[in-house]
Design a protein around this motif. Structure first.
Motif, PDB file in Angstrom:
ATOM      1  N   VAL A 103      41.641 -32.463 -12.721  1.00 55.95           N
ATOM      2  CA  VAL A 103      42.373 -32.131 -13.402  1.00 55.95           C
ATOM      3  C   VAL A 103      43.947 -33.340 -12.444  1.00 55.95           C
ATOM      4  O   VAL A 103      45.182 -33.387 -13.247  1.00 55.95           O
ATOM      5  N   ALA A 125      49.456 -29.174 -11.794  1.00 54.35           N
ATOM      6  CA  ALA A 125      47.558 -29.594 -11.283  1.00 54.35           C
ATOM      7  C   ALA A 125      46.598 -28.083 -10.821  1.00 54.35           C
ATOM      8  O   ALA A 125      45.818 -27.676 -11.502  1.00 54.35           O
ATOM      9  N   TRP A 128      46.629 -25.908 -13.898  1.00 52.08           N
ATOM     10  CA  TRP A 128      46.279 -26.622 -15.303  1.00 52.08           C
ATOM     11  C   TRP A 128      44.017 -25.947 -15.111  1.00 52.08           C
ATOM     12  O   TRP A 128      43.457 -26.059 -15.274  1.00 52.08           O
ATOM     13  N   THR A 129      43.922 -26.221 -13.302  1.00 54.21           N
ATOM     14  CA  THR A 129      42.747 -25.895 -12.708  1.00 54.21           C
ATOM     15  C   THR A 129      42.778 -23.958 -13.156  1.00 54.21           C
ATOM     16  O   THR A 129      41.037 -23.921 -13.586  1.00 54.21           O
ATOM     17  N   GLY A 132      42.072 -24.025 -16.128  1.00 51.60           N
ATOM     18  CA  GLY A 132      40.935 -24.576 -17.091  1.00 51.60           C
ATOM     19  C   GLY A 132      39.333 -24.087 -16.928  1.00 51.60           C
ATOM     20  O   GLY A 132      38.321 -23.577 -17.625  1.00 51.60           O
ATOM     21  N   VAL A 312      39.699 -31.091 -20.722  1.00 53.41           N
ATOM     22  CA  VAL A 312      40.536 -30.674 -20.296  1.00 53.41           C
ATOM     23  C   VAL A 312      41.214 -31.707 -19.973  1.00 53.41           C
ATOM     24  O   VAL A 312      42.664 -31.586 -20.027  1.00 53.41           O
ATOM     25  N   LEU A 316      44.780 -32.853 -21.465  1.00 52.11           N
ATOM     26  CA  LEU A 316      46.519 -33.022 -20.460  1.00 52.11           C
ATOM     27  C   LEU A 316      46.914 -34.410 -20.984  1.00 52.11           C
ATOM     28  O   LEU A 316      48.447 -34.609 -20.910  1.00 52.11           O
TER      29      LEU A 316
END
Length: 406
Positions: A103, A125, A128-129, A132, A312, A316
């Motif tokens: 990410v 970041a 999104w982790t 994800g 992923v 993004l």
């Protein structure tokens, strides 16, 4: 530290804790099943039966063999000396760390290194982790204890680096562990990074040479007999196989093999991928990489749903990349978000009586082609949106990276 960052960090911490508890205490046989195969299978590397060994205790329908090249077994070999619970915890934590790396580099390739020092992008970041981890490809990777996120990270680091020997070595070693990362060589070719292409091929051949010296029988058998047999990996027609061959097989009602239909479909996909790449700005490194990697997933005979971790970075890129303002960008991102949150292959798999059954109602076959259709539509959208973008007018005559980060 802002409130949003604290919330994102808390979400990530809770997600990691839940995944650890799930892996260690949930009674299902398929939890970390592939990690068991990695550890227990690799232990047979020097016993002469690496590719004869199977584990049927967790998957009675399909006894699971060790399917990776011998170099993967060599890398994984030391793990069988450790207690499995220790390996499992370390593997899951390392996978989450690798996802954060994926990410972070994805965002950095779009907004630049300086911007990633800002709190807002750091928060993005982390958030999104956390999110994800619950998307189908990563969710399945964590469930099975798969290697996919590590391979994606190796490609991302290789692309990020401007040193040809670092880029080439990373891709070559990753291909030695699992053949599919070799498609990254097409990215280097598109970027005219010829030294990286040569180095990656040399590094891959080096992995073969090392294992041939240590276990010539296993190396010769894998690359002489097994490398071209997808049926050994699993049922091609299963809905969790989201490759072109898998989708065509389910639509046809029988395995289409590598015949004319499959070859024509791969050729059409390659043409679309080429024109999609040509439609992008030349400094859009992440966009180019995504096009190449999605093509690799499409063309491979087997692309299980957990192989699609590249979705992923795709989401993004659609939300933060150069084409984020193009009409349809959020629609495309929304499509991938919905399909990965739901986990279309997993849901359809519950309606499948046996993983070996190919014939099924037509509407299930079309739903089972969600990833294939999504990639083809994405390519077509990029071709149109990229050529209409006013920011596309850049010099395509530059011969060598590094290129300035957008």
């Amino acid at each position: 530290m802002t409130r949003r960052f604290r919330l994102a960090a808390a979400a990530l911490g809770v997600s990691v804790l839940v995944r650890l508890l799930w892996a260690l205490f949930w009674p299902g046989d398929l939890i970390l099943v592939d990690l068991h195969v990695y550890v227990e299978g690799a232990a047979n590397l020097f016993r002469g039966n690496l590719y004869d060994w199977t584990d049927s205790s967790r998957s009675p329908q399909f006894p699971l063999p060790f399917t990776y090249p011998p170099f993967a077994a060599l890398v994984l070999y030391p793990l069988h000396y450790l207690p499995f619970d220790v390996v499992a915890v370390g593997w899951l934590l390392a996978t989450v760390a690798a996802l954060f790396g994926v990410v972070w580099i994805s965002l950095e390739m779009m907004v630049g290194r300086e911007a990633m020092r800002e709190q807002s992008w750091r928060t993005a970041a982390v958030a999104w982790t956390a999110a994800g981890m619950w998307l189908e490809p990563v969710r399945s990777t964590l469930d099975y204890g798969q290697v996919n996120v590590f391979l994606v990270l190796s490609a991302m680091v290789a692309v990020r680096s401007t040193r040809w020997w670092v880029s080439g070595t990373l891709v070559g070693l990753a291909a030695g562990v699992k053949l599919t990362p070799a498609v990254t060589g097409l990215y280097f070719t598109a970027r005219r990074r010829w030294l990286a292409v040569i180095c990656s091929a040399a590094a891959f051949l080096g992995t073969i040479g090392v294992t041939y010296l240590l276990t010539p029988g296993e190396t010769g058998r894998y690359f002489g007999e097994l490398v071209g047999d997808p049926h050994r990996i699993g049922p091609v027609g299963s809905v969790i196989n989201q490759s072109l061959r898998g989708a065509l097989t389910r639509l046809a009602g029988h395995d289409v093999g590598s015949g004319l239909l499959w070859k024509t479909s791969v050729l059409v996909t390659a043409v679309l991928a080429f024109f999609a790449w040509r439609a992008l700005r030349f400094d859009d490194r992440l966009g180019t990489l995504i096009i190449v990697q999605l093509f690799g997933l499409m063309a491979s005979p087997i692309s299980w749903s957990h192989h699609w971790v590249w979705l992923v970075p795709t989401m993004l890129w659609l939300l933060h990349g150069p084409l984020r303002e193009a009409p349809g960008a959020r629609v495309m991102a929304g499509f991938w978000l919905v399909t990965t949150v739901i986990g279309v292959p997993f849901v359809l798999g519950t309606l499948q009586k046996s993983m070996w059954d190919i014939s099924r109602p037509g509407y299930l076959s079309w739903l089972g082609a969600a990833n294939v259709i999504g990639v083809l539509v994405l390519y077509a959208w990029i071709i149109r949106a990229g050529r209409l973008s006013p920011e596309r007018a850049v010099d395509r005559s530059r011969e060598q990276e590094p290129y300035p980060v957008p």
